[in-house]
Design a protein around this motif. Structure first.
Motif: not given
Length: 294
Positions: A34, A36, A46, A222, A270, A280, A291-292
């Motif tokens: 994933a 973002w 990012w 993800g 992660t 997040i 925003t993913r």
């Protein structure tokens, strides 16, 4: 809350060698990790959750991740000088050793000593050699020793790849904290908490391979919810450990991110993006748009 062994894996990858089973590819596992987009004011960058050490053949650099690498004006890691092994080890030795410590077997519960004996019999652990180290440091060294038996190179981790790409492009590399701050997160814990972590690493050593395989596969899909569910441990989470390793650091990192501008690629373990009080949700609470990306 994840196993103590995985917390060490996430936090101190420079000292660890970890493994999983057959390495997944991005295509096989659902499109890759994933990513973002993070925006506020003149910050438009990012956020990427990494796995610090990986086996050979994990194809995690998807087109969207490569595009973020190319567009970013700098790289922001947990620690900026991750490849300075000498400095890392010097700091670890300075903070991790103390005189006149009791034997490792005396610092763990009686029902964990059999597992320590098995580690010693396999040649994985050398309890006498660990005695000069404080309990948190001994736990980390034991975790590293266990993971080395799983036969994988730590040079495959995300951070070395990102570092090489940004350096080749002449872009700067920054850190959210120092190596010393990372080690002090453990060094300042009460001895009882440190001993509990030590016992967890010893008792759970047989679960490291399957657990890490689960984490890597979820990461490659993800699937952040699966990462948050990855704890299959038998113990109640220790709030002091959770605060030291994850939540307190997440809150401190938000303060660093709050004054950033431009187009940074912020890459952190992660585990910091999953579960309660993750990075997040704290950013969103501070007014950031996170925003993913599809």
């Amino acid at each position: 809350m994840m196993h103590a062994a995985f917390r060490f894996l996430s936090l101190f990858a420079l000292l660890l060698v970890a493994a999983c089973g057959n390495p997944p590819s991005a295509v096989e596992q659902g499109g890759g990790p994933a990513l973002w987009r993070v925006q506020k004011g003149d910050l438009d960058g990012w956020l990427f959750g990494t796995v610090h050490v990986l086996p050979d053949g994990v194809a995690w650099r998807t087109p969207r991740i490569n595009a973020a690498i190319d567009k970013a004006d700098r790289l922001v890691l947990e620690v900026g000088n991750l490849d300075d092994q000498a400095a890392v080890m010097a700091t670890f030795e300075r903070l991790g050793r103390s005189p006149a410590l009791p034997p490792i077997a005396q610092r763990i519960a009686p029902d964990e000593r059999e597992a320590l004996d098995r580690l010693a019999a396999k040649g994985t652990a050398q309890p006498a050699g660990l005695r000069p180290y404080e309990s948190w440091a001994a736990a980390m060294l034991l975790s590293a020793a266990i993971q080395r038996t799983l036969d994988v190179s730590e040079t495959n981790g995300v951070e070395p790849t990102l570092t090489a790409r940004f350096r080749a492009a002449g872009k700067s590399i920054e850190g959210l904290e120092t190596v010393e701050a990372q080690f002090r997160a453990f060094d300042t814990l009460p001895e009882a908490t440190q001993r509990r972590m030590l016992g967890e690493v010893i008792a759970d050593f047989g679960e490291m391979g399957p657990m890490f395989e689960t984490i890597v596969k979820a990461w490659m899909m993800g699937d952040i919810d699966a990462i948050a569910r990855a704890d299959t441990g038998r113990r109640t989470p220790d709030p002091m450990v959770e605060a030291a390793v994850l939540t307190t650091r997440n809150k401190a990192w938000v303060e660093k991110i709050a004054v950033m501008h431009g187009r940074p690629l912020i890459a952190v373990g992660t585990a910091h993006l999953a579960g309660n009080d993750n990075l997040i949700t704290i950013l969103q609470a501070r007014g950031f748009t996170v925003t993913r990306l599809p």
